[in-house]
Write a protein that holds these residues in place. Structure first.
Motif, PDB file in Angstrom:
ATOM      1  N   TYR A  68      12.058 -29.223  20.024  1.00 13.90           N
ATOM      2  CA  TYR A  68      11.414 -29.520  21.226  1.00 13.90           C
ATOM      3  C   TYR A  68      11.872 -30.681  22.319  1.00 13.90           C
ATOM      4  O   TYR A  68      12.891 -31.289  21.887  1.00 13.90           O
ATOM      5  CB  TYR A  68       9.974 -29.718  20.954  1.00 13.90           C
ATOM      6  CG  TYR A  68       9.595 -31.221  20.134  1.00 13.90           C
ATOM      7  CD1 TYR A  68       9.664 -32.173  20.884  1.00 13.90           C
ATOM      8  CD2 TYR A  68       9.847 -31.133  18.637  1.00 13.90           C
ATOM      9  CE1 TYR A  68       9.279 -33.273  20.509  1.00 13.90           C
ATOM     10  CE2 TYR A  68       9.453 -32.487  18.103  1.00 13.90           C
ATOM     11  CZ  TYR A  68       9.292 -33.620  19.096  1.00 13.90           C
ATOM     12  OH  TYR A  68       8.926 -34.597  18.399  1.00 13.90           O
ATOM     13  N   ARG A  69      11.210 -30.944  23.271  1.00 13.86           N
ATOM     14  CA  ARG A  69      11.876 -31.664  24.169  1.00 13.86           C
ATOM     15  C   ARG A  69      10.655 -32.442  24.832  1.00 13.86           C
ATOM     16  O   ARG A  69       9.596 -31.919  25.019  1.00 13.86           O
ATOM     17  CB  ARG A  69      12.658 -31.042  25.436  1.00 13.86           C
ATOM     18  CG  ARG A  69      13.064 -32.247  26.467  1.00 13.86           C
ATOM     19  CD  ARG A  69      13.882 -31.588  27.424  1.00 13.86           C
ATOM     20  NE  ARG A  69      15.368 -32.064  26.910  1.00 13.86           N
ATOM     21  CZ  ARG A  69      16.545 -31.273  27.183  1.00 13.86           C
ATOM     22  NH1 ARG A  69      16.393 -30.252  27.703  1.00 13.86           N
ATOM     23  NH2 ARG A  69      17.619 -31.679  26.648  1.00 13.86           N
ATOM     24  N   GLU A  98       7.245 -21.878  25.199  1.00 16.71           N
ATOM     25  CA  GLU A  98       6.010 -22.411  25.319  1.00 16.71           C
ATOM     26  C   GLU A  98       5.843 -22.962  26.820  1.00 16.71           C
ATOM     27  O   GLU A  98       6.652 -23.568  27.468  1.00 16.71           O
ATOM     28  CB  GLU A  98       5.818 -23.265  24.320  1.00 16.71           C
ATOM     29  CG  GLU A  98       5.828 -22.634  23.064  1.00 16.71           C
ATOM     30  CD  GLU A  98       4.739 -21.586  22.633  1.00 16.71           C
ATOM     31  OE1 GLU A  98       3.758 -21.853  23.340  1.00 16.71           O
ATOM     32  OE2 GLU A  98       5.068 -20.648  21.683  1.00 16.71           O
ATOM     33  N   SER A  99       4.937 -23.063  27.169  1.00 21.60           N
ATOM     34  CA  SER A  99       4.653 -23.802  28.706  1.00 21.60           C
ATOM     35  C   SER A  99       4.575 -25.111  28.311  1.00 21.60           C
ATOM     36  O   SER A  99       3.984 -25.732  27.157  1.00 21.60           O
ATOM     37  CB  SER A  99       3.361 -23.220  29.564  1.00 21.60           C
ATOM     38  OG  SER A  99       2.087 -23.226  28.648  1.00 21.60           O
ATOM     39  N   GLU A 100       4.876 -26.165  29.301  1.00 26.87           N
ATOM     40  CA  GLU A 100       4.971 -27.513  28.968  1.00 26.87           C
ATOM     41  C   GLU A 100       3.435 -28.070  28.750  1.00 26.87           C
ATOM     42  O   GLU A 100       2.709 -27.597  29.580  1.00 26.87           O
ATOM     43  CB  GLU A 100       5.445 -28.052  30.447  1.00 26.87           C
ATOM     44  CG  GLU A 100       5.751 -29.713  29.971  1.00 26.87           C
ATOM     45  CD  GLU A 100       6.459 -30.076  31.193  1.00 26.87           C
ATOM     46  OE1 GLU A 100       7.435 -30.764  31.206  1.00 26.87           O
ATOM     47  OE2 GLU A 100       6.144 -30.090  32.291  1.00 26.87           O
ATOM     48  N   VAL A 101       3.110 -28.894  28.016  1.00 25.61           N
ATOM     49  CA  VAL A 101       1.626 -29.427  27.912  1.00 25.61           C
ATOM     50  C   VAL A 101       1.838 -30.991  27.782  1.00 25.61           C
ATOM     51  O   VAL A 101       2.755 -31.833  27.222  1.00 25.61           O
ATOM     52  CB  VAL A 101       1.172 -29.005  26.621  1.00 25.61           C
ATOM     53  CG1 VAL A 101       1.883 -29.482  25.314  1.00 25.61           C
ATOM     54  CG2 VAL A 101      -0.484 -29.554  26.359  1.00 25.61           C
ATOM     55  N   ARG A 102       0.787 -31.828  28.674  1.00 31.14           N
ATOM     56  CA  ARG A 102       0.833 -33.210  28.698  1.00 31.14           C
ATOM     57  C   ARG A 102       0.162 -33.593  27.159  1.00 31.14           C
ATOM     58  O   ARG A 102      -0.939 -33.183  26.821  1.00 31.14           O
ATOM     59  CB  ARG A 102      -0.279 -33.619  29.649  1.00 31.14           C
ATOM     60  CG  ARG A 102      -0.242 -35.253  29.744  1.00 31.14           C
ATOM     61  CD  ARG A 102      -1.059 -35.489  30.826  1.00 31.14           C
ATOM     62  NE  ARG A 102      -2.442 -35.522  30.465  1.00 31.14           N
ATOM     63  CZ  ARG A 102      -3.511 -36.433  30.886  1.00 31.14           C
ATOM     64  NH1 ARG A 102      -3.106 -37.335  31.996  1.00 31.14           N
ATOM     65  NH2 ARG A 102      -4.678 -36.135  30.509  1.00 31.14           N
ATOM     66  N   GLU A 155       3.376 -40.826  31.725  1.00 32.58           N
ATOM     67  CA  GLU A 155       2.711 -39.493  31.274  1.00 32.58           C
ATOM     68  C   GLU A 155       4.068 -38.868  30.133  1.00 32.58           C
ATOM     69  O   GLU A 155       5.157 -38.711  30.986  1.00 32.58           O
ATOM     70  CB  GLU A 155       2.365 -38.552  32.134  1.00 32.58           C
ATOM     71  CG  GLU A 155       1.117 -38.832  32.820  1.00 32.58           C
ATOM     72  CD  GLU A 155       0.754 -38.084  34.334  1.00 32.58           C
ATOM     73  OE1 GLU A 155      -0.565 -38.071  34.676  1.00 32.58           O
ATOM     74  OE2 GLU A 155       1.388 -37.207  34.442  1.00 32.58           O
ATOM     75  N   LEU A 156       3.618 -38.329  29.136  1.00 30.34           N
ATOM     76  CA  LEU A 156       4.424 -37.682  28.392  1.00 30.34           C
ATOM     77  C   LEU A 156       4.103 -35.974  28.455  1.00 30.34           C
ATOM     78  O   LEU A 156       3.070 -35.821  28.016  1.00 30.34           O
ATOM     79  CB  LEU A 156       4.617 -38.161  26.932  1.00 30.34           C
ATOM     80  CG  LEU A 156       5.660 -39.441  26.972  1.00 30.34           C
ATOM     81  CD1 LEU A 156       5.180 -40.436  27.738  1.00 30.34           C
ATOM     82  CD2 LEU A 156       5.644 -39.844  25.360  1.00 30.34           C
ATOM     83  N   TYR A 157       5.020 -35.321  28.401  1.00 29.54           N
ATOM     84  CA  TYR A 157       4.714 -33.868  28.382  1.00 29.54           C
ATOM     85  C   TYR A 157       5.945 -33.153  27.210  1.00 29.54           C
ATOM     86  O   TYR A 157       6.934 -33.557  27.100  1.00 29.54           O
ATOM     87  CB  TYR A 157       5.467 -33.321  29.719  1.00 29.54           C
ATOM     88  CG  TYR A 157       4.252 -33.458  30.598  1.00 29.54           C
ATOM     89  CD1 TYR A 157       3.221 -32.751  31.033  1.00 29.54           C
ATOM     90  CD2 TYR A 157       4.310 -34.648  31.410  1.00 29.54           C
ATOM     91  CE1 TYR A 157       2.164 -33.063  32.020  1.00 29.54           C
ATOM     92  CE2 TYR A 157       3.518 -35.159  32.480  1.00 29.54           C
ATOM     93  CZ  TYR A 157       2.395 -34.452  32.559  1.00 29.54           C
ATOM     94  OH  TYR A 157       1.727 -34.711  33.785  1.00 29.54           O
TER      95      TYR A 157
END
Length: 177
Positions: free
Chosen positions: A144-145, A107-111, A99-101
């Motif tokens: 971003y990361r 900003e909150s992390e999102v898949r 899975e990549l987030y």
């Protein structure tokens, strides 16, 4: 019959004009990054791998498409491909799930992408499933990361470096239009 022909021509012209306008207001941004999955024992427990920060250069990207970040309406992931870069003879058959987030400052992390039950016959690259989340808040930032959540199914004797190739679709208004 004479009334139908002009109406039909107007409809065709309208459709063609909309497609040309879409080409002016939609474009792709492509980014790539690498991550190293450390050697170790096969585990049914997921573990995290981080990419280095990815610099977006969004201001210059948008300017090159005659727009600006305040004119961007939407950014969504269009494609995410994972491929082995090192060692050269390695494939991705050691993966069970991935899975990549996506995250960015404030900003909150999102898949954004995933692949489950990866077959043992997998080669050096796979195309991941993607979500339809709105990613504009992340991609208009300077960087971003991506965090990989990896589950392995085989023992890895050496580290494996993977490349993440992502394509994002931008829908924006054009300056002066």
């Amino acid at each position: 019959m004479k009334c139908i022909l002009p109406a039909l021509l107007v409809c065709i012209f309208s459709v063609l004009s909309c497609k040309k306008l879409d080409k002016l207001t939609q474009f792709d941004l492509t980014y790539s990054s690498e991550a190293t999955i450390s050697a170790g024992v096969a585990s049914n427990l997921p573990f995290d791998v981080l990419t280095p920060e990815i610099i977006t250069q969004s201001e210059s990207e948008f300017k090159g498409h005659n727009t600006a970040k305040n004119l961007v309406q939407s950014i969504k992931l269009k494609k995410m491909q994972l491929s082995v870069t090192n060692p050269a003879d390695r494939n991705l058959d050691f993966l069970k799930d991935i899975e990549l987030y996506l995250s960015a400052e404030g900003e909150s992390e999102v898949r954004i992408a995933w692949k489950y039950n990866i077959p043992d016959t997998t080669g050096k690259e796979i195309l991941l499933e993607i979500g339809m989340e709105e990613l504009k808040p992340y991609l208009v930032k300077e960087k971003y990361r991506i965090r990989l959540k990896v589950t392995t199914s085989k023992i890895m004797n050496s580290d494996v470096t993977v490349k993440l190739a992502s394509t994002f679709r931008v829908n924006a208004n054009i300056m002066g239009v």
